[in-house]
Design an enzyme around this catalytic site. Structure first.
Site, PDB file in Angstrom:
ATOM      1  CG  ASP A  91      12.143   8.590  -1.979  1.00  0.00           C
ATOM      2  OD1 ASP A  91      11.392   7.673  -1.612  1.00  0.00           O
ATOM      3  OD2 ASP A  91      13.065   8.434  -2.816  1.00  0.00           O
ATOM      4  CE  LYS A 151      10.072   5.473   0.111  1.00  0.00           C
ATOM      5  NZ  LYS A 151       9.503   4.876  -1.090  1.00  0.00           N
ATOM      6  CB  THR A 205      -0.944   0.016   1.229  1.00  0.00           C
ATOM      7  OG1 THR A 205      -0.144   0.149   2.420  1.00  0.00           O
ATOM      8  CG2 THR A 205      -1.774  -1.259   1.318  1.00  0.00           C
ATOM      9  CB  VAL A 245      16.599   0.668  -0.175  1.00  0.00           C
ATOM     10  CG1 VAL A 245      17.743   1.526  -0.702  1.00  0.00           C
ATOM     11  CG2 VAL A 245      16.194   1.122   1.222  1.00  0.00           C
ATOM     12  N   GLY A 286      10.006   1.492 -10.463  1.00  0.00           N
ATOM     13  CA  GLY A 286       9.357   0.767 -11.557  1.00  0.00           C
ATOM     14  C   GLY A 286       8.537  -0.353 -10.965  1.00  0.00           C
ATOM     15  CD  GLU A 307      17.116  -6.223  -1.505  1.00  0.00           C
ATOM     16  OE1 GLU A 307      17.590  -7.012  -0.687  1.00  0.00           O
ATOM     17  OE2 GLU A 307      17.687  -5.160  -1.831  1.00  0.00           O
ATOM     18  CE  LYS A 339      13.869   5.154  -1.920  1.00  0.00           C
ATOM     19  NZ  LYS A 339      13.860   5.764  -3.257  1.00  0.00           N
ATOM     20  N   GLY A 388       6.457  11.481 -16.489  1.00  0.00           N
ATOM     21  CA  GLY A 388       5.954  10.556 -15.469  1.00  0.00           C
ATOM     22  C   GLY A 388       6.988  10.198 -14.414  1.00  0.00           C
ATOM     23  CD  GLU A 400       4.180  10.686  -7.321  1.00  0.00           C
ATOM     24  OE1 GLU A 400       2.968  10.939  -7.467  1.00  0.00           O
ATOM     25  OE2 GLU A 400       4.672   9.565  -7.501  1.00  0.00           O
TER      26      GLU A 400
HETATM   27  N1  LIG Z   1       6.262   1.695  -7.867  1.00  0.00           N
HETATM   28  C1  LIG Z   1       7.540   1.811  -7.541  1.00  0.00           C
HETATM   29  O1  LIG Z   1       8.401   2.068  -8.392  1.00  0.00           O
HETATM   30  C2  LIG Z   1       7.979   1.591  -6.134  1.00  0.00           C
HETATM   31  C3  LIG Z   1       9.356   1.439  -5.854  1.00  0.00           C
HETATM   32  C4  LIG Z   1       9.771   1.173  -4.537  1.00  0.00           C
HETATM   33  C5  LIG Z   1       8.817   1.142  -3.529  1.00  0.00           C
HETATM   34  N2  LIG Z   1       7.488   1.331  -3.831  1.00  0.00           N
HETATM   35  C6  LIG Z   1       6.521   1.307  -2.741  1.00  0.00           C
HETATM   36  O2  LIG Z   1       5.658   0.182  -2.909  1.00  0.00           O
HETATM   37  C7  LIG Z   1       4.344   0.509  -2.442  1.00  0.00           C
HETATM   38  C8  LIG Z   1       3.347   0.246  -3.568  1.00  0.00           C
HETATM   39  O3  LIG Z   1       3.694   1.016  -4.679  1.00  0.00           O
HETATM   40  P1  LIG Z   1       2.750   1.065  -5.963  1.00  0.00           P
HETATM   41  O4  LIG Z   1       3.545   1.706  -7.025  1.00  0.00           O
HETATM   42  O5  LIG Z   1       2.127  -0.259  -6.190  1.00  0.00           O
HETATM   43  O6  LIG Z   1       1.639   2.094  -5.441  1.00  0.00           O
HETATM   44  P2  LIG Z   1       0.152   2.249  -5.991  1.00  0.00           P
HETATM   45  O7  LIG Z   1       0.099   1.934  -7.442  1.00  0.00           O
HETATM   46  O8  LIG Z   1      -0.334   3.555  -5.509  1.00  0.00           O
HETATM   47  O9  LIG Z   1      -0.638   1.063  -5.256  1.00  0.00           O
HETATM   48  C9  LIG Z   1      -0.985   1.090  -3.914  1.00  0.00           C
HETATM   49  C10 LIG Z   1      -2.345   0.422  -3.829  1.00  0.00           C
HETATM   50  O10 LIG Z   1      -2.694   0.239  -2.471  1.00  0.00           O
HETATM   51  C11 LIG Z   1      -4.049   0.647  -2.316  1.00  0.00           C
HETATM   52  N3  LIG Z   1      -4.267   1.011  -0.931  1.00  0.00           N
HETATM   53  C12 LIG Z   1      -3.950   2.183  -0.303  1.00  0.00           C
HETATM   54  N4  LIG Z   1      -4.302   2.121   0.995  1.00  0.00           N
HETATM   55  C13 LIG Z   1      -4.832   0.885   1.190  1.00  0.00           C
HETATM   56  C14 LIG Z   1      -5.398   0.219   2.298  1.00  0.00           C
HETATM   57  N5  LIG Z   1      -5.476   0.805   3.494  1.00  0.00           N
HETATM   58  N6  LIG Z   1      -5.854  -1.041   2.118  1.00  0.00           N
HETATM   59  C15 LIG Z   1      -5.811  -1.652   0.931  1.00  0.00           C
HETATM   60  N7  LIG Z   1      -5.288  -1.056  -0.178  1.00  0.00           N
HETATM   61  C16 LIG Z   1      -4.801   0.184  -0.039  1.00  0.00           C
HETATM   62  C17 LIG Z   1      -4.201   1.800  -3.276  1.00  0.00           C
HETATM   63  O11 LIG Z   1      -5.562   2.076  -3.530  1.00  0.00           O
HETATM   64  P3  LIG Z   1      -5.942   3.561  -4.115  1.00  0.00           P
HETATM   65  O12 LIG Z   1      -5.288   3.657  -5.450  1.00  0.00           O
HETATM   66  O13 LIG Z   1      -7.420   3.553  -4.174  1.00  0.00           O
HETATM   67  O14 LIG Z   1      -5.391   4.565  -3.137  1.00  0.00           O
HETATM   68  C18 LIG Z   1      -3.454   1.260  -4.484  1.00  0.00           C
HETATM   69  O15 LIG Z   1      -4.273   0.405  -5.271  1.00  0.00           O
HETATM   70  C19 LIG Z   1       4.403   1.970  -1.993  1.00  0.00           C
HETATM   71  O16 LIG Z   1       4.585   2.011  -0.603  1.00  0.00           O
HETATM   72  C20 LIG Z   1       5.604   2.515  -2.717  1.00  0.00           C
HETATM   73  O17 LIG Z   1       6.218   3.595  -2.025  1.00  0.00           O
HETATM   74  C21 LIG Z   1       7.068   1.533  -5.092  1.00  0.00           C
END
Ligand SMILES: NC(=O)c1ccc[n+]([C@@H]2O[C@H](COP(=O)([O-])OP(=O)(O)OC[C@H]3O[C@@H](n4cnc5c(N)ncnc54)[C@H](OP(=O)(O)O)[C@@H]3O)[C@@H](O)[C@H]2O)c1
Length: 368
Positions: free
Chosen positions: A226, A131, A102, A158, A328, A155, A230, A212, A215
């Site tokens: 951020d 994180k 999430t 970071v 990614g 893993e 880390k 993209g 943000e």
């Molecule tokens: N994507 C990357 O490149 C990346 C890299 C490293 C770390 N991360 C970390 O990995 C995590 C996920 O990233 P992501 O890219 O998959 O983010 P995302 O696309 O925003 O997905 C997060 C999902 O969790 C849902 N959500 C939020 N609160 C929730 C809750 N209380 N219960 C159930 N579902 C919930 C969101 O729903 P809504 O959309 O309706 O809010 C969304 O569908 C984040 O913490 C991010 O910081 C991501």
């Protein structure tokens, strides 16, 4: 052959990519890795929740929501609930491993901290890319995992799937790690690179947003928040620290001017946002994030665009640098897979030195 049952908490970019990986490569992974994967629960804010101990039909789940939106459709249509029901699902599902993905909450880590805690309390392994719980409550959650005899792996928190945490834990056995410095935010690195090419900060940020990379509100990337999380994770995890967020000094790149960039270039230097930590002679740890004009021969000077890198300072090898993607959704889903592989290896008694359990017992978060 062992099959691990997974619960996916949050069904956005990362966990969807993990589901796609299981759907498309499950058989190949089973042959290569010696275990199968099955998703038995999914929860998501918009889609609600679904449990099926016999395995959820991933093509159905992936067809729901995603880039095209759910059109208001939820798991209620498939026998689940329109509400996420996270606590009931995490505690009550039949999963062996909870994959928490999430959103990252940099203030108190919630609700992810609770998701991880409920999972560990109910005897389930956890892997997360989030994180928040790792940086802000990692020590406590690792100790809980140790008490419960399960794994807490992270893993992807970071540098996404690029091996940093496990690599340092496992491959630096026998070395002393004195510190690290790294470029751990692709957006700020991209912006500094474009400023070097002649754009001012505002133009570079707008370009990053159009592509993209940034943000709509780019403060977390540009102001160093951020990277601060880390650095906190790596300092506690790999240097055995017990730092809090306030112990990691933070300065972002918003004060770096085109003139600063020109002056640095004419002196053979390049601005980078560097997150670092090092042991101090009095046994402490000094940690921070700040922009620095580094020499072009520095190991991090050639890291451009969205690529990330961390250079570890070791006693016997000197600096060892790892570079790769820092973000990614597929790359980050791979981090979850690498966590699951680590959980499998530990279950088979092939866990490497520096397990979460061992580390938590000796007072560290998880370290060699
Ligand atoms: N994507 C990357 O490149 C990346 C890299 C490293 C770390 N991360 C970390 O990995 C995590 C996920 O990233 P992501 O890219 O998959 O983010 P995302 O696309 O925003 O997905 C997060 C999902 O969790 C849902 N959500 C939020 N609160 C929730 C809750 N209380 N219960 C159930 N579902 C919930 C969101 O729903 P809504 O959309 O309706 O809010 C969304 O569908 C984040 O913490 C991010 O910081 C991501």
């Amino acid at each position: 052959m062992t099959t691990y049952d997974l619960a996916l908490i949050g069904f956005g970019g990362v966990n969807r990519s993990l589901a796609e990986l299981i759907a498309s490569r499950g058989e190949a992974l089973r042959a290569e890795l010696g275990f199968g994967l099955r998703v038995v629960a999914i929860t998501d804010l918009r889609l609600g929740s679904l449990m099926d101990a016999n395995g959820i039909d991933l093509s159905m789940a992936l067809a729901l929501g995603g880039d095209s939106g759910s059109g208001g459709d939820t798991f209620a249509r498939y026998g689940g609930s329109a509400e996420p029901d996270n606590e009931a699902v995490i505690r009550g599902c039949t999963a062996d491993i909870i994959c928490e993905a999430t959103f990252t909450n940099p203030d108190d880590g919630e609700p992810a901290v609770s998701h991880v805690r409920w999972a560990l309390e109910s005897g389930k392994n956890v892997c997360t890319t989030n994180k928040g719980p790792v940086a802000l409550r990692g020590r406590e959650l690792a100790a809980l995992a140790a008490r419960q005899g399960v794994r807490f792996e992270f893993e992807g928190a970071v540098m996404s799937g690029t091996p940093v945490i496990r690599l340092a834990r496992q491959m630096f056995s026998g070395l002393k790690l004195n510190g690290f410095e790294g470029i751990m935010n692709g957006t700020s690195n991209y912006v500094l690179g474009r400023m070097e090419a002649g754009l001012d900060l505002g133009e570079a940020v707008r370009e990053a947003q159009e592509l993209g990379y940034a943000e709509a509100n780019p403060a977390a990337d540009l102001e160093g928040f951020d990277v601060q999380l880390k650095v906190l994770i790596l300092a506690n995890e790999l240097l055995g620290g017990n730092l809090q967020l306030k112990d990691v000094q933070r300065e972002g790149i918003s004060a770096v001017t085109p003139e600063d960039i020109r002056v640095a270039a004419s002196a053979g230097r390049r601005w980078k946002l560097i997150g670092s930590a090092r042991r101090t002679p009095d046994g402490g740890i000094e940690a921070g994030v700040a922009p620095r004009a580094i020499d072009l021969v520095h190991s991090l000077a050639g890291i451009s665009g969205a690529t990330n890198a961390v250079s570890f300072e070791t006693d016997l090898l000197g600096p060892v640098t790892v570079s790769g993607p820092g973000a990614g959704r597929i790359e980050t889903a791979y981090a979850l897979l690498s966590d699951i592989i680590a959980i499998h290896q530990a279950a088979e008694g092939r866990g490497a030195a520096g397990s979460v359990q061992a580390a938590a017992e000796d007072g560290g978060l998880a370290r060699v």
